[in-house]
Design an enzyme around this catalytic site. Structure first.
Site, PDB file in Angstrom:
ATOM      1  N   SER A  42     -39.223 -16.139 -23.499  1.00  0.00           N
ATOM      2  CA  SER A  42     -38.322 -16.459 -22.388  1.00  0.00           C
ATOM      3  C   SER A  42     -36.895 -16.380 -22.918  1.00  0.00           C
ATOM      4  CB  SER A  42     -38.627 -17.854 -21.843  1.00  0.00           C
ATOM      5  OG  SER A  42     -38.349 -18.842 -22.799  1.00  0.00           O
ATOM      6  N   HIS A 146     -44.942 -18.480 -21.392  1.00  0.00           N
ATOM      7  CA  HIS A 146     -45.744 -18.692 -22.599  1.00  0.00           C
ATOM      8  C   HIS A 146     -47.245 -18.676 -22.338  1.00  0.00           C
ATOM      9  CE1 HIS A 146     -42.106 -20.809 -24.698  1.00  0.00           C
ATOM     10  NE2 HIS A 146     -41.935 -19.515 -24.508  1.00  0.00           N
ATOM     11  N   GLN A 154     -42.051 -24.502 -18.072  1.00  0.00           N
ATOM     12  CA  GLN A 154     -42.534 -23.856 -19.300  1.00  0.00           C
ATOM     13  C   GLN A 154     -43.106 -24.827 -20.329  1.00  0.00           C
ATOM     14  OE1 GLN A 154     -40.199 -20.462 -21.175  1.00  0.00           O
ATOM     15  NE2 GLN A 154     -39.909 -22.012 -22.743  1.00  0.00           N
ATOM     16  N   GLU A 155     -42.471 -26.001 -20.482  1.00  0.00           N
ATOM     17  CA  GLU A 155     -42.932 -26.912 -21.549  1.00  0.00           C
ATOM     18  C   GLU A 155     -42.827 -28.367 -21.119  1.00  0.00           C
ATOM     19  OE1 GLU A 155     -40.486 -25.988 -25.014  1.00  0.00           O
ATOM     20  OE2 GLU A 155     -40.628 -23.869 -24.505  1.00  0.00           O
ATOM     21  N   GLU A 196     -47.248 -21.486 -27.916  1.00  0.00           N
ATOM     22  CA  GLU A 196     -46.778 -22.489 -28.876  1.00  0.00           C
ATOM     23  C   GLU A 196     -47.841 -23.539 -29.184  1.00  0.00           C
ATOM     24  OE1 GLU A 196     -43.091 -24.024 -27.350  1.00  0.00           O
ATOM     25  OE2 GLU A 196     -42.069 -22.113 -27.601  1.00  0.00           O
ATOM     26  N   ASP A 232     -38.954 -28.443 -20.913  1.00  0.00           N
ATOM     27  CA  ASP A 232     -38.146 -27.229 -20.886  1.00  0.00           C
ATOM     28  C   ASP A 232     -38.529 -26.507 -19.600  1.00  0.00           C
ATOM     29  OD1 ASP A 232     -36.744 -24.926 -21.103  1.00  0.00           O
ATOM     30  OD2 ASP A 232     -37.636 -24.253 -22.986  1.00  0.00           O
ATOM     31  N   GLU A 277     -34.467 -29.521 -20.613  1.00  0.00           N
ATOM     32  CA  GLU A 277     -33.838 -28.275 -21.084  1.00  0.00           C
ATOM     33  C   GLU A 277     -33.827 -27.231 -19.969  1.00  0.00           C
ATOM     34  OE1 GLU A 277     -35.631 -26.976 -24.768  1.00  0.00           O
ATOM     35  OE2 GLU A 277     -35.246 -24.871 -24.287  1.00  0.00           O
ATOM     36  N   ASP A 304     -30.244 -24.153 -23.276  1.00  0.00           N
ATOM     37  CA  ASP A 304     -30.841 -23.170 -24.192  1.00  0.00           C
ATOM     38  C   ASP A 304     -30.389 -21.776 -23.754  1.00  0.00           C
ATOM     39  OD1 ASP A 304     -32.450 -21.464 -25.643  1.00  0.00           O
ATOM     40  OD2 ASP A 304     -34.309 -21.994 -24.641  1.00  0.00           O
ATOM     41  N   LYS A 329     -30.952 -22.139 -31.856  1.00  0.00           N
ATOM     42  CA  LYS A 329     -31.941 -21.183 -32.374  1.00  0.00           C
ATOM     43  C   LYS A 329     -31.178 -20.149 -33.185  1.00  0.00           C
ATOM     44  CE  LYS A 329     -35.011 -21.301 -28.297  1.00  0.00           C
ATOM     45  NZ  LYS A 329     -35.162 -20.712 -26.944  1.00  0.00           N
ATOM     46  N   SER A 356     -34.362 -25.582 -32.798  1.00  0.00           N
ATOM     47  CA  SER A 356     -35.595 -25.130 -32.134  1.00  0.00           C
ATOM     48  C   SER A 356     -36.250 -23.908 -32.765  1.00  0.00           C
ATOM     49  CB  SER A 356     -35.274 -24.807 -30.671  1.00  0.00           C
ATOM     50  OG  SER A 356     -36.394 -24.240 -30.022  1.00  0.00           O
ATOM     51  N   HIS A 357     -37.562 -23.912 -32.682  1.00  0.00           N
ATOM     52  CA  HIS A 357     -38.393 -22.742 -32.975  1.00  0.00           C
ATOM     53  C   HIS A 357     -38.312 -21.751 -31.813  1.00  0.00           C
ATOM     54  CE1 HIS A 357     -42.162 -24.481 -30.669  1.00  0.00           C
ATOM     55  NE2 HIS A 357     -41.058 -24.611 -29.980  1.00  0.00           N
ATOM     56  N   ARG A 358     -39.024 -20.637 -31.922  1.00  0.00           N
ATOM     57  CA  ARG A 358     -39.232 -19.710 -30.821  1.00  0.00           C
ATOM     58  C   ARG A 358     -40.724 -19.692 -30.500  1.00  0.00           C
ATOM     59  NH1 ARG A 358     -34.517 -16.967 -29.279  1.00  0.00           N
ATOM     60  NH2 ARG A 358     -35.743 -17.067 -27.352  1.00  0.00           N
ATOM     61  N   SER A 359     -41.059 -19.099 -29.370  1.00  0.00           N
ATOM     62  CA  SER A 359     -42.487 -19.056 -29.024  1.00  0.00           C
ATOM     63  C   SER A 359     -43.260 -18.157 -29.987  1.00  0.00           C
ATOM     64  CB  SER A 359     -42.675 -18.626 -27.577  1.00  0.00           C
ATOM     65  OG  SER A 359     -41.910 -17.485 -27.276  1.00  0.00           O
ATOM     66  N   LYS A 380     -37.238 -29.174 -31.979  1.00  0.00           N
ATOM     67  CA  LYS A 380     -38.335 -28.765 -31.088  1.00  0.00           C
ATOM     68  C   LYS A 380     -39.143 -27.709 -31.822  1.00  0.00           C
ATOM     69  CE  LYS A 380     -37.948 -25.981 -27.363  1.00  0.00           C
ATOM     70  NZ  LYS A 380     -37.931 -25.433 -25.973  1.00  0.00           N
TER      71      LYS A 380
HETATM   72  O1  2PG Z   1     -37.445 -21.442 -24.243  1.00  0.00           O
HETATM   73  C1  2PG Z   1     -37.564 -21.933 -25.367  1.00  0.00           C
HETATM   74  O2  2PG Z   1     -36.975 -22.966 -25.644  1.00  0.00           O
HETATM   75  C2  2PG Z   1     -38.348 -21.233 -26.444  1.00  0.00           C
HETATM   76  C3  2PG Z   1     -38.995 -22.108 -27.459  1.00  0.00           C
HETATM   77  O3  2PG Z   1     -39.772 -23.133 -26.930  1.00  0.00           O
HETATM   78  O4  2PG Z   1     -39.197 -20.272 -25.934  1.00  0.00           O
HETATM   79  P1  2PG Z   1     -38.872 -18.745 -26.304  1.00  0.00           P
HETATM   80  O5  2PG Z   1     -38.880 -18.640 -27.775  1.00  0.00           O
HETATM   81  O6  2PG Z   1     -39.981 -17.959 -25.643  1.00  0.00           O
HETATM   82  O7  2PG Z   1     -37.533 -18.434 -25.728  1.00  0.00           O
HETATM   83 MG    MG Z   2     -35.944 -23.095 -23.708  1.00  0.00          MG
END
Ligand code: 2PG
Ligand code: MG
Length: 403
Positions: A42, A146, A154-155, A196, A232, A277, A304, A329, A356-359, A380
């Site tokens: 995303s 995801h 999404q989360e 994730e 999120d 988020e 984000d 990120k 933050s990580h990525r998916s 995250k």
């Molecule tokens: O939207 C987000 O915050 C991220 C991580 O959770 O997802 P993605 O890496 O797919 O952008």
């Molecule tokens: Mg996000």
């Protein structure tokens, strides 16, 4: 001592089974650093550009590697990163790819730490880092980009805000993840997992709220410290610019911007959400500001896709109080220097940083160190799953070594 003598780039696998860029940086005195780029699904419209790994590697070998080898010092992060920018020559790393850039940037930091014999967080953050640890936000239920046929939001993220230690927090999130599985089973809802590692059941958002709320309360009672949860929304993915509405497909509901603001504000109040988020579209600073004005005193409103770790976009947001928190990120902007600058600007203006990580992820643990180095209040990085636990377990190790 940290003069770079070699930069090696290769394609490796990420957690989605896609190729990504890994970099090794070697230095004169035997220092070694290795890091890999993560990858989003995303992705924000204004992110730095990720190129196909083969192209990103070829371009970085041609333009960046010759400027680094024998020329730059791995211990001087700003120098390495400014060379990466100059070698790329664009604003968005579309020449060498943000994936090559971030892998080299992070590998250089690790090589610099290696030469010093210091843990990465100390090299980046200094001798006094390692006292505070971020609260991990753990993805326990999700859908959006995801996972197919799951929630629109999404989360759903467990937030163990009262945990006495990072270890307790990490285990609390895993327990909430486990409790969600039990509740889904009780309800007879089968579920796979999303990118994730969060559960991705075929339920609408309303049912997901009920389940996560219950799971969080149950685990809170078990562990005896406060656990809240957050979201999120990744609202840019559900925003239809033509109709100017947010489309919640699983519930067949369409909300205009005013309704979206009210909906999110109501959720914050009803569930006492600790964190929200991207509740609105990535171009709508004003709507973000309205929501922040309404509930920003009781929850984090985090940008984000809105800010994409970019100081220019963050400055625009600060100007109108669009949020009170920023997601960080490194691959969204391309280098550790840029990520640090965004965190500094955020901190100066009272914004909380969420690393933050990525998916799409690898075993790389740089973000765990980045969070400790910058004293970030949140990280995250999922709740379970090997590429997620790599970071969570690294946090536990850092805390163990630091105390
Ligand atoms: O939207 C987000 O915050 C991220 C991580 O959770 O997802 P993605 O890496 O797919 O952008
Ligand atoms: Mg996000």
């Amino acid at each position: 001592m940290t003069l770079i003598t070699d930069v090696r780039l290769r394609r490796i696998l990420d957690s989605r089974g896609n190729p990504t860029v890994e970099a090794d940086v070697l230095t004169e005195s035997g220092g070694f650093g290795r890091a890999a780029a993560p990858s989003g699904a995303s992705t924000g419209e204004f992110e730095a550009i990720e190129r196909a790994p083969t192209e990103a590697i070829a371009a970085a070998r041609e333009h960046a590697v010759p400027r680094l080898v024998g020329e730059a010092y791995a211990g001087n992060q700003r120098e390495v990163d400014s060379i990466l920018r100059a070698a790329d020559g664009t604003d968005d790393f579309s020449e060498i790819g943000a994936n090559s850039a971030v892998a080299i940037s992070m590998a250089a930091a690790k090589a610099g730490a290696d030469v010093l014999g210091a843990p990465l967080f100390q090299h980046l953050g200094g001798a006094f880092r390692g006292r505070n640890f971020p609260t991990p936000l753990g993805n326990v239920v999700g859908g959006g980009e995801h996972a197919a046929d799951a929630t629109d939001i999404q989360e759903f993220l467990a937030a163990p805000v009262g945990a006495p230690s990072v270890e307790d927090a990490v285990f609390a999130n895993a327990a909430v993840h486990g409790e969600v599985a039990d509740l889904l089973e009780e309800r007879g809802v089968p579920s796979g997992k999303g990118d994730e590692g969060a559960w991705a059941p075929s339920v609408d958002d309303e049912e997901a709220f009920e389940i996560v709320d219950e799971a969080v309360s149950t685990v809170e009672d078990e562990v005896g410290f406060e656990i809240r949860f957050g979201l999120d929304v990744a609202a840019a993915e559900m925003y239809d610019a033509d109709s100017e509405t947010y489309e919640y497909e699983s519930a067949d509901i369409s909300r205009d911007t005013a309704e979206q603001i009210e909906y999110i504000a109501d959720l914050v109040r009803e569930y006492d959400l600790a964190y929200v988020e991207d509740p609105l579209d990535e171009n709508d600073y004003e709507a973000f500001a309205e929501l922040t004005d309404e509930v920003g005193d009781r929850t984090l409103i985090c940008g984000d896709d809105l800010f994409v770790t970019n100081t220019d976009r963050l400055a625009e947001g600060i100007e109108i109080d669009a949020a009170n928190s920023i997601l960080i990120k490194p691959n969204q902007i391309g280098t550790l220097t840029d990520a640090f600058d965004a965190i500094e600007l955020a901190t100066e203006n009272g914004y909380d940083s969420v690393i933050s990580h990525r998916s799409g992820e690898t075993e790389d643990t740089t973000i765990a160190h980045l969070a400790v180095a910058t004293d970030a209040p949140f990280i995250k990085t999922g709740a379970v799953g090997g590429e997620r636990t790599a970071k969570l377990n690294e946090l536990i190790r850092i805390a163990d070594d630091a105390t």
